[in-house]
Write a protein that holds these residues in place. Sequence first.
Motif, PDB file in Angstrom:
ATOM      1  N   UNK A  38       0.817  -1.218   0.000  1.00  0.00           N
ATOM      2  CA  UNK A  38       0.000   0.000   0.000  1.00  0.00           C
ATOM      3  C   UNK A  38       0.850   1.268   0.000  1.00  0.00           C
ATOM      4  N   UNK A  39       2.164   1.130  -0.130  1.00  0.00           N
ATOM      5  CA  UNK A  39       3.060   2.287   0.056  1.00  0.00           C
ATOM      6  C   UNK A  39       3.502   2.951  -1.244  1.00  0.00           C
ATOM      7  N   UNK A  40       3.198   2.369  -2.390  1.00  0.00           N
ATOM      8  CA  UNK A  40       3.627   2.972  -3.648  1.00  0.00           C
ATOM      9  C   UNK A  40       2.998   4.350  -3.818  1.00  0.00           C
ATOM     10  N   UNK A  41       3.807   5.346  -4.195  1.00  0.00           N
ATOM     11  CA  UNK A  41       3.343   6.712  -4.380  1.00  0.00           C
ATOM     12  C   UNK A  41       3.376   7.540  -3.117  1.00  0.00           C
ATOM     13  N   UNK A  42       3.624   6.921  -1.971  1.00  0.00           N
ATOM     14  CA  UNK A  42       3.697   7.653  -0.703  1.00  0.00           C
ATOM     15  C   UNK A  42       5.119   8.187  -0.509  1.00  0.00           C
ATOM     16  N   UNK A  43       5.264   9.118   0.434  1.00  0.00           N
ATOM     17  CA  UNK A  43       6.562   9.748   0.683  1.00  0.00           C
ATOM     18  C   UNK A  43       7.145   9.203   1.975  1.00  0.00           C
ATOM     19  N   UNK A  44       8.351   8.722   1.887  1.00  0.00           N
ATOM     20  CA  UNK A  44       9.040   8.097   3.014  1.00  0.00           C
ATOM     21  C   UNK A  44       9.231   9.096   4.149  1.00  0.00           C
ATOM     22  N   UNK A  45       8.878   8.672   5.370  1.00  0.00           N
ATOM     23  CA  UNK A  45       8.966   9.556   6.531  1.00  0.00           C
ATOM     24  C   UNK A  45      10.135   9.204   7.442  1.00  0.00           C
ATOM     25  N   UNK A  46      10.986   8.290   7.031  1.00  0.00           N
ATOM     26  CA  UNK A  46      12.116   7.871   7.854  1.00  0.00           C
ATOM     27  C   UNK A  46      13.276   7.492   6.953  1.00  0.00           C
ATOM     28  N   UNK A  47      14.490   7.658   7.474  1.00  0.00           N
ATOM     29  CA  UNK A  47      15.649   7.146   6.759  1.00  0.00           C
ATOM     30  C   UNK A  47      15.671   5.618   6.873  1.00  0.00           C
ATOM     31  N   UNK A  48      16.076   4.961   5.813  1.00  0.00           N
ATOM     32  CA  UNK A  48      16.207   3.511   5.808  1.00  0.00           C
ATOM     33  C   UNK A  48      17.694   3.167   5.713  1.00  0.00           C
ATOM     34  N   UNK A  49      18.174   2.376   6.659  1.00  0.00           N
ATOM     35  CA  UNK A  49      19.567   1.917   6.618  1.00  0.00           C
ATOM     36  C   UNK A  49      19.573   0.407   6.386  1.00  0.00           C
TER      37      UNK A  49
END
Length: 407
Positions: A38-49
């Motif tokens: 369900x996340x496609x097109x949404x804006x990431x709210x956290x850094x991913x490491x």
Amino acid sequence: MTTSACDSPGLLTVDAVIAQLLAQAIAPTARIRLPLSAASGRVLAEDIVAPHDVPAWANSAMDGYAVAAADLQTPMTSLAIDGRLAAGDGSGSALTPSHARRIFTGAPLPAGADTVVAQEHCLREGDRISIPITTLAANVRAQGEELARGSLVLSAGKRLSANEIALLASLGQAKVSVFQPLRIGLLSTGNELREAGSALAAGQIANANGPGLAALFRGWGFDVINSGIVPDQPAALRSAFRALSSQCDVLISSGGVSVGEEDHLKAVVSELGELALWRVAIQPGKPLAFGRVGQRPWLGLPGNPTSALITAMIIAKPYLRRLQGQQHVQEAAYTLSAEFSWPKAKPRRQYLRASLTNSGGVTLHAQQGSAMLSPACASDGLAMIEAGRSLVAGEPVPFLPYASLLS
């Protein structure tokens, strides 16, 4: 160069308006955690490491034979085969010295092996294989060669597409934190407007802006509350704005921001909040306005359908992206060869419906009227000509493809 009343001095440049809007955009704080589906097109709210090295272990990039390169000192060295490894197997026992092991793409490299020789370069005879001299580490995907454990993979503010979704899934991340989708309150103003499908009397037209802009904003990943048509009457405009401002993050209207006697929108906005800027040196789309209704930001787009869509794509989009928390907010133009001439310089920056040619250039659609929608459907994007500039065929011209403007 002459200046008409429509091109009177004092108009703000497109770049200046975008800069002002971005400077006033408040970054979002509300976030939700969604499954990747369900996340496609949404804006990431956290850094991913990276939670681990990628690849997590050295593996073969080819179907072939795993060997120690030091064993290949002469052309077509003959080695005994000590087993086989397929994708999904463990690395098994260490490679027997001076041996080769049959290996398949994706299988982990056994201890003692540092090189993979492609099967088509080898000659197998029973349990032995003749192998040519091969470069050390050939055809091996080294542990961590793509990503090292703890390294930054994606930064907050990245809009997620299929590329990012696949990457997150490869890291084993089933859910991701994204910003709550921006809620846009949309209204179309005009006494002449009727919804599509309604019978039209003389002087009435179907409302193209409402459906068109709603589709545009939803395609950018925003939620839209479309309040439909609002007549050019101060009381009706006040009522519509008050209702939408209680439900939405930003308000966007089309029409009613020009200089006609029936254009009441600017006065209503000034009464309910503030009119911060008005009129931009862009064609089509000069009568664009910005301000606030109460505490909600408001964008007033032109009433002509093409003007509304183009100003939304060029000016509203970067602002809305920033409000959504997106890092990259402006589209990069391609520089192509103009297969047309623009002999007369204009005082406003031009955004012209244009198509790509087989020779790699760009040519203009014959119709450029701001009320015409069909030319956009027959074009590939917008050619941009700066204010005060003329153009001859063969010169470079910036081109913005609809493929990026609409997504």
